[in-house]
Motif scaffolding. Structure first.
Motif, PDB file in Angstrom:
ATOM      1  N   SER A   1       0.697  -1.446  -0.186  1.00 23.54           N
ATOM      2  CA  SER A   1       0.417  -0.317  -0.254  1.00 23.54           C
ATOM      3  C   SER A   1       0.802   1.188  -0.645  1.00 23.54           C
ATOM      4  O   SER A   1       0.831   2.019  -0.497  1.00 23.54           O
ATOM      5  CB  SER A   1      -0.796  -0.146   1.254  1.00 23.54           C
ATOM      6  OG  SER A   1      -2.212  -0.839   0.835  1.00 23.54           O
ATOM      7  N   ALA A   2       1.783   1.388   1.184  1.00 26.31           N
ATOM      8  CA  ALA A   2       2.463   1.631   0.749  1.00 26.31           C
ATOM      9  C   ALA A   2       3.425   2.410  -0.607  1.00 26.31           C
ATOM     10  O   ALA A   2       3.953   3.265  -1.120  1.00 26.31           O
ATOM     11  CB  ALA A   2       3.425   2.315   1.951  1.00 26.31           C
ATOM     12  N   ALA A   3       4.026   1.623  -1.242  1.00 28.61           N
ATOM     13  CA  ALA A   3       4.335   1.347  -2.559  1.00 28.61           C
ATOM     14  C   ALA A   3       3.294   1.802  -3.865  1.00 28.61           C
ATOM     15  O   ALA A   3       3.883   2.975  -4.678  1.00 28.61           O
ATOM     16  CB  ALA A   3       5.106   0.235  -2.608  1.00 28.61           C
ATOM     17  N   ILE A   4       2.419   1.556  -3.465  1.00 29.75           N
ATOM     18  CA  ILE A   4       1.798   2.025  -4.629  1.00 29.75           C
ATOM     19  C   ILE A   4       0.865   3.694  -4.190  1.00 29.75           C
ATOM     20  O   ILE A   4       0.604   4.342  -5.436  1.00 29.75           O
ATOM     21  CB  ILE A   4      -0.081   1.081  -4.129  1.00 29.75           C
ATOM     22  CG1 ILE A   4       0.281  -0.049  -4.455  1.00 29.75           C
ATOM     23  CG2 ILE A   4      -1.170   1.617  -4.745  1.00 29.75           C
ATOM     24  CD1 ILE A   4      -0.353  -1.562  -4.477  1.00 29.75           C
ATOM     25  N   GLU A   5       0.934   3.645  -2.773  1.00 27.77           N
ATOM     26  CA  GLU A   5       0.894   5.434  -2.711  1.00 27.77           C
ATOM     27  C   GLU A   5       1.283   6.305  -3.023  1.00 27.77           C
ATOM     28  O   GLU A   5       1.576   7.213  -3.657  1.00 27.77           O
ATOM     29  CB  GLU A   5       0.072   5.718  -1.123  1.00 27.77           C
ATOM     30  CG  GLU A   5       0.280   7.032  -0.713  1.00 27.77           C
ATOM     31  CD  GLU A   5      -0.618   6.933   0.552  1.00 27.77           C
ATOM     32  OE1 GLU A   5      -0.391   8.146   1.408  1.00 27.77           O
ATOM     33  OE2 GLU A   5      -0.806   5.850   1.096  1.00 27.77           O
TER      34      GLU A   5
ATOM     35  N   GLY B   1       8.572   8.398  -8.037  1.00 24.01           N
ATOM     36  CA  GLY B   1       9.716   7.917  -8.608  1.00 24.01           C
ATOM     37  C   GLY B   1      10.126   6.368  -7.632  1.00 24.01           C
ATOM     38  O   GLY B   1       9.871   5.901  -6.761  1.00 24.01           O
ATOM     39  N   LEU B   2      10.727   5.475  -8.559  1.00 29.28           N
ATOM     40  CA  LEU B   2      11.204   4.996  -7.818  1.00 29.28           C
ATOM     41  C   LEU B   2      11.797   4.719  -6.462  1.00 29.28           C
ATOM     42  O   LEU B   2      11.898   3.921  -6.202  1.00 29.28           O
ATOM     43  CB  LEU B   2      11.303   3.535  -8.720  1.00 29.28           C
ATOM     44  CG  LEU B   2      10.660   3.381  -9.801  1.00 29.28           C
ATOM     45  CD1 LEU B   2      11.582   2.616 -11.006  1.00 29.28           C
ATOM     46  CD2 LEU B   2       9.914   1.974  -9.295  1.00 29.28           C
ATOM     47  N   VAL B   3      12.802   4.993  -6.547  1.00 27.96           N
ATOM     48  CA  VAL B   3      13.610   5.411  -5.264  1.00 27.96           C
ATOM     49  C   VAL B   3      13.517   6.160  -3.664  1.00 27.96           C
ATOM     50  O   VAL B   3      13.451   5.423  -3.290  1.00 27.96           O
ATOM     51  CB  VAL B   3      15.265   5.700  -5.709  1.00 27.96           C
ATOM     52  CG1 VAL B   3      16.421   6.013  -4.118  1.00 27.96           C
ATOM     53  CG2 VAL B   3      15.649   5.114  -6.811  1.00 27.96           C
ATOM     54  N   LEU B   4      12.950   7.359  -4.654  1.00 27.76           N
ATOM     55  CA  LEU B   4      12.789   8.004  -3.222  1.00 27.76           C
ATOM     56  C   LEU B   4      10.491   7.953  -2.900  1.00 27.76           C
ATOM     57  O   LEU B   4      10.739   8.455  -1.986  1.00 27.76           O
ATOM     58  CB  LEU B   4      12.823   9.805  -3.793  1.00 27.76           C
ATOM     59  CG  LEU B   4      14.609   9.988  -4.343  1.00 27.76           C
ATOM     60  CD1 LEU B   4      13.894  11.293  -4.610  1.00 27.76           C
ATOM     61  CD2 LEU B   4      15.007   9.881  -2.600  1.00 27.76           C
ATOM     62  N   GLY B   5      10.320   7.441  -3.971  1.00 31.07           N
ATOM     63  CA  GLY B   5       8.569   7.620  -3.115  1.00 31.07           C
ATOM     64  C   GLY B   5       8.627   5.934  -3.186  1.00 31.07           C
ATOM     65  O   GLY B   5       8.416   5.728  -2.058  1.00 31.07           O
ATOM     66  N   THR B   6       8.857   5.310  -4.252  1.00 31.49           N
ATOM     67  CA  THR B   6       8.369   3.769  -3.897  1.00 31.49           C
ATOM     68  C   THR B   6       9.099   2.643  -2.614  1.00 31.49           C
ATOM     69  O   THR B   6       9.348   2.647  -1.660  1.00 31.49           O
ATOM     70  CB  THR B   6       7.992   2.647  -5.256  1.00 31.49           C
ATOM     71  OG1 THR B   6       7.421   3.730  -5.722  1.00 31.49           O
ATOM     72  CG2 THR B   6       7.962   2.079  -4.741  1.00 31.49           C
ATOM     73  N   GLY B   7      10.329   3.117  -3.156  1.00 37.02           N
ATOM     74  CA  GLY B   7      10.975   2.431  -2.041  1.00 37.02           C
ATOM     75  C   GLY B   7      11.653   3.184  -0.668  1.00 37.02           C
ATOM     76  O   GLY B   7      11.608   2.203  -0.078  1.00 37.02           O
ATOM     77  N   GLY B   8      11.755   4.163  -1.095  1.00 38.06           N
ATOM     78  CA  GLY B   8      11.662   5.643   0.420  1.00 38.06           C
ATOM     79  C   GLY B   8      10.478   5.376   1.507  1.00 38.06           C
ATOM     80  O   GLY B   8      10.611   4.768   2.520  1.00 38.06           O
ATOM     81  N   ASN B   9       9.855   5.525   1.074  1.00 36.68           N
ATOM     82  CA  ASN B   9       8.510   5.076   1.705  1.00 36.68           C
ATOM     83  C   ASN B   9       7.897   3.863   1.545  1.00 36.68           C
ATOM     84  O   ASN B   9       6.852   3.909   3.185  1.00 36.68           O
ATOM     85  CB  ASN B   9       7.299   5.903   0.669  1.00 36.68           C
ATOM     86  CG  ASN B   9       7.431   7.438   1.374  1.00 36.68           C
ATOM     87  OD1 ASN B   9       7.612   8.281   1.992  1.00 36.68           O
ATOM     88  ND2 ASN B   9       7.296   8.347   0.411  1.00 36.68           N
ATOM     89  N   MET B  10       8.213   3.324   1.196  1.00 35.15           N
ATOM     90  CA  MET B  10       7.736   1.051   0.983  1.00 35.15           C
ATOM     91  C   MET B  10       8.310   0.782   2.699  1.00 35.15           C
ATOM     92  O   MET B  10       7.296   0.551   3.738  1.00 35.15           O
ATOM     93  CB  MET B  10       8.355   0.473   0.349  1.00 35.15           C
ATOM     94  CG  MET B  10       7.722  -0.427   0.724  1.00 35.15           C
ATOM     95  SD  MET B  10       7.895  -1.913  -1.144  1.00 35.15           S
ATOM     96  CE  MET B  10       9.704  -1.425  -1.366  1.00 35.15           C
ATOM     97  N   PHE B  11       9.606   1.650   2.527  1.00 33.45           N
ATOM     98  CA  PHE B  11      10.095   1.041   4.096  1.00 33.45           C
ATOM     99  C   PHE B  11       9.199   1.427   6.076  1.00 33.45           C
ATOM    100  O   PHE B  11      10.019   1.941   6.777  1.00 33.45           O
ATOM    101  CB  PHE B  11      11.515   0.344   4.114  1.00 33.45           C
ATOM    102  CG  PHE B  11      11.979  -1.009   3.015  1.00 33.45           C
ATOM    103  CD1 PHE B  11      11.560  -2.013   3.744  1.00 33.45           C
ATOM    104  CD2 PHE B  11      12.057  -0.608   1.707  1.00 33.45           C
ATOM    105  CE1 PHE B  11      11.495  -2.770   3.443  1.00 33.45           C
ATOM    106  CE2 PHE B  11      11.725  -1.389   1.456  1.00 33.45           C
ATOM    107  CZ  PHE B  11      12.320  -2.917   1.765  1.00 33.45           C
TER     108      PHE B  11
END
Length: 158
Positions: free
Chosen positions: A110-114, A119-129
């Motif tokens: 959910s965090a990755a989708i949101e 962007g992949l690194v700062l958006g998906t990767g950074g917020n997913m964790f």
């Protein structure tokens, strides 16, 4: 560190809080517990069925069937999250869908989708964790400590 002092409420705020408390609908605790029990149990039942499938159809042992079972449960959870189905299940099930590994996969997905638009690194990767990081750290530290205790207890026994 100074102790936090409670802020005194004005009479109007106190009156508003008491009125809001009276108008708040009662929480159906027993119904919520039953739903959590049923849904968490259903997820565990699916996991057990997957384990039996891996053992009987694919020749895994009881020890080795756990990893693919968890992987399949995580995959199912992520796919259901992507289609918006897991959120509907979670609304009905409550804590029953949040406790198993599927809830953890749902929170990361959910965090990755949101945040995918960032962007992949700062958006998906950074917020997913952000959400999952504390869980991963706690799990790693707890496993390390339990491993040390297990090792220390085994030295004297065998």
């Amino acid at each position: 560190m100074a102790a936090k002092q409670k802020k005194k409420l004005t009479p109007v705020q106190q009156e508003y809080q008491s009125l809001a408390k009276k108008k708040e609908p009662p929480r159906p605790v027993a119904k919520n517990c039953l739903r959590a029990f049923v849904s968490g149990g259903a997820i565990c039942l699916i996991g057990q069925l997957l384990t039996e499938m891996f053992i009987h159809w694919f020749g895994f042992t009881e020890k080795t069937a756990g990893s693919p079972t968890v992987a399949v449960l995580i995959f199912i959870s992520v796919v259901l999250t992507c289609f918006g189905v897991y959120d509907k299940i979670a609304q009905w099930a409550g804590a029953g869908s949040a406790v198993p590994v599927t809830g953890f996969a749902n929170s990361m997905c959910s965090a990755a989708i949101e945040h995918r638009s960032e962007g992949l690194v700062l958006g998906t990767g950074g917020n997913m964790f952000k959400l999952a990081g504390s869980v991963i750290v706690f799990g790693t530290v707890a496993a390390f400590i339990i491993g040390i205790i297990h090792m220390l207890l085994d030295w004297g026994g065998q």
